[in-house]
Design an enzyme around this catalytic site. Structure first.
Site, PDB file in Angstrom:
ATOM      1  N   GLU A 167       0.796  -1.229   0.000  1.00 51.35           N
ATOM      2  CA  GLU A 167       0.000   0.000   0.000  1.00 51.35           C
ATOM      3  C   GLU A 167       0.829   1.280   0.000  1.00 51.35           C
ATOM      4  O   GLU A 167       0.915   1.991   1.017  1.00 51.35           O
ATOM      5  CB  GLU A 167      -0.967  -0.006   1.197  1.00 51.35           C
ATOM      6  N   GLU A 351      -6.216  -7.962  -0.180  1.00 50.60           N
ATOM      7  CA  GLU A 351      -6.814  -7.757   1.145  1.00 50.60           C
ATOM      8  C   GLU A 351      -8.261  -7.356   0.964  1.00 50.60           C
ATOM      9  O   GLU A 351      -8.575  -6.525   0.114  1.00 50.60           O
ATOM     10  CB  GLU A 351      -6.129  -6.619   1.935  1.00 50.60           C
TER      11      GLU A 351
HETATM   12  C1  FCB Z   1      -4.800  -2.259   5.306  1.00 50.18           C
HETATM   13  C2  FCB Z   1      -3.466  -2.700   5.842  1.00 50.18           C
HETATM   14  C3  FCB Z   1      -3.530  -3.756   6.904  1.00 50.18           C
HETATM   15  C4  FCB Z   1      -4.709  -3.536   7.829  1.00 50.18           C
HETATM   16  C5  FCB Z   1      -5.978  -3.349   7.040  1.00 50.18           C
HETATM   17  C6  FCB Z   1      -7.209  -3.191   7.877  1.00 50.18           C
HETATM   18  O1  FCB Z   1      -4.712  -0.959   4.827  1.00 50.18           O
HETATM   19  O2  FCB Z   1      -2.657  -3.189   4.811  1.00 50.18           O
HETATM   20  O3  FCB Z   1      -2.319  -3.758   7.589  1.00 50.18           O
HETATM   21  O4  FCB Z   1      -4.440  -2.462   8.654  1.00 50.18           O
HETATM   22  O5  FCB Z   1      -5.848  -2.215   6.213  1.00 50.18           O
END
Ligand code: FCB
Length: 436
Positions: A167, A351
């Site tokens: 990210e 994610e």
């Molecule tokens: C993302 C992150 C992870 C976690 C989730 C909820 O942005 O990569 O570490 O904090 O959000």
């Protein structure tokens, strides 16, 4: 959940994700200090000033956690390596115990038939490098390339996939403009440099791994769907600026060798000299792109200096984070990303998940519903022709949620942070029924 593996293309990869600082227990095993330790120790930054010193103590409970992953039926596991665990000073002497730890982790995954999907950097920068300016300092690209060589020399032969940096928006904007993550800066020059250097470091690390003959190298970007809160032209411009800063800046650098005009309007005077010349390194070809997706934001115009937007409270149902639940954003991002940036390149949802205040004996229906709706959004994108090849849930277990401490529970597995006992939740059971 009303689908099975047969509802996804053959070979589709299901997995879960975690990160080093959020689960390992940073004080164990000889790891060096990081900017998250000092950020958390500074009053007002983190809820109850909590840090990752113990976290889930995954460092000592790795075998148990890998068994949970195997019982879940996961095909792959996305984990990160801690720079300061491997190189306590960020450069120089190696902590052999750190290398051994990741070696055992990779072998433990392979022994269970699970694909190791590594991320090299998920936010805990070694403090000595933060002292030298961290992501503001162009030299970080070289430091990161050296760290990449050190860790990959040990585990690179057995990884299924690698992304250098988790990210870039969070590393750049959230941490240097919003001041919400370590190092907690609020400075436009620092932001411009961090946003550019994070991509440069990504490119250098990718080149190092190519040089080692490694394959299946990608990048992981987080995206938030940006919607105008009303129909005025000003509001539309604000939503477009938010989208450019959050979603299109990094994709632009990686795939178009260019940054969006809406971002340059504010950041260009603060970018490092000759930044355009770095795109040859930044845009090193990739094998896949990962999209992290959680929510959308309603955006309106804000008067005053650039970037002239602000968030507005939205009407949709929210998670424990206060994030609106908006699965259509995932579908639309996958379609747009393939159309405008990546073409036939494989995409992964690296994610997706929700925080929910829960105890192990609750039915966990909200999370099951969230995951079901987002998996359906992923299927809708596939039906539109998007080459989506896998989906990773955040997260295997409850963990350290950065600025929000241990309160926000994203896990498929409940963790009691006093006893550190792990208890699978109903969402874990629901997924395992059709993953296995
Ligand atoms: C993302 C992150 C992870 C976690 C989730 C909820 O942005 O990569 O570490 O904090 O959000």
């Amino acid at each position: 959940m009303n689908f099975t593996r047969a509802d996804f293309p053959e070979g589709f990869v299901f997995g879960t994700a975690t990160s080093a600082y959020q689960i390992e227990g940073h004080r164990f095993g000889g790891a060096g200090k990081t900017h998250w330790d000092s950020f958390a120790a500074t009053p007002g930054n983190v809820v109850r000033a909590e840090n990752g010193a113990v976290a889930c103590d995954h460092y000592h409970r790795m075998e148990e956690d890998l068994d949970l992953l195997a019982d879940l039926g996961a095909d792959a596991y996305r984990f990160s390596t801690s720079w300061a665990r491997v190189l306590p000073e960020g450069r120089g002497p190696v902590n052999e115990a750190g290398l051994d730890f990741y070696d055992r982790l990779v072998d433990g995954l392979l022994a269970r038939g699970i694909k190791p999907a590594a991320t090299l950097y998920h936010w805990e920068l070694p403090s000595p490098l933060a002292d030298l300016g961290g992501w503001r300092n162009r030299d970080i690209a070289g430091w990161f390339a050296d760290f990449t060589a050190t860790i990959m020399d040990r585990i690179g032969d057995r990884l299924w996939s690698v992304a250098p940096i988790n990210e870039p928006w969070c590393v750049g904007w959230l941490s240097h403009f919003d001041g919400y993550h370590a190092p907690g800066l609020r400075d436009i020059r620092a932001t411009a440099r961090a946003m550019h250097h994070v991509l440069l470091a990504h490119g250098r690390a990718t080149q190092v791994m190519r040089g080692l003959g490694m394959q299946n190298l990608g990048a992981v970007c987080n995206m938030e769907w940006s919607q105008p809160a009303d129909d005025s032209p000003e509001t539309h411009a604000a939503a477009t600026a938010y989208d450019a800063l959050y979603n299109r800046f990094f994709l632009g650098g990686l795939f178009h060798r260019a940054y969006p005009a809406e971002v340059l309007a504010g950041l260009e005077p603060h970018l490092p000299e000759s930044w355009q010349e770095d795109f040859g390194i930044i845009a090193e070809p990739l094998d896949w792109l990962g999209v992290n997706y959680y929510t959308r934001k309603l955006i309106t115009h804000a008067p005053g200096p650039w970037p002239n937007y602000r968030e507005v409270d939205g009407p949709l149902e929210k998670t424990q984070m206060g994030w609106e639940i908006y699965p259509d954003g995932l579908r639309d991002f996958l379609i747009r990303t393939a159309r405008d940036y990546t073409g036939n390149l494989p995409l992964y949802v690296t994610e997706n998940g929700m925080a929910h205040a829960d105890s192990p004996d609750l039915p966990d229906t909200a999370r099951i519903d969230y995951l079901t709706r987002h998996l359906n959004a992923a299927r809708a994108a596939i039906a539109e022709g998007v080459p989506l090849k896998g989906y990773f849930t955040w997260s295997l277990m409850d963990n350290y949620e950065w600025t929000l401490g241990y309160e926000k529970r994203f896990g498929l597995v409940h963790v009691d942070f006093d006893s550190l006992q792990r208890t699978p939740k109903a969402s874990y059971q629901a997924l395992s029924k059709w993953w296995r």
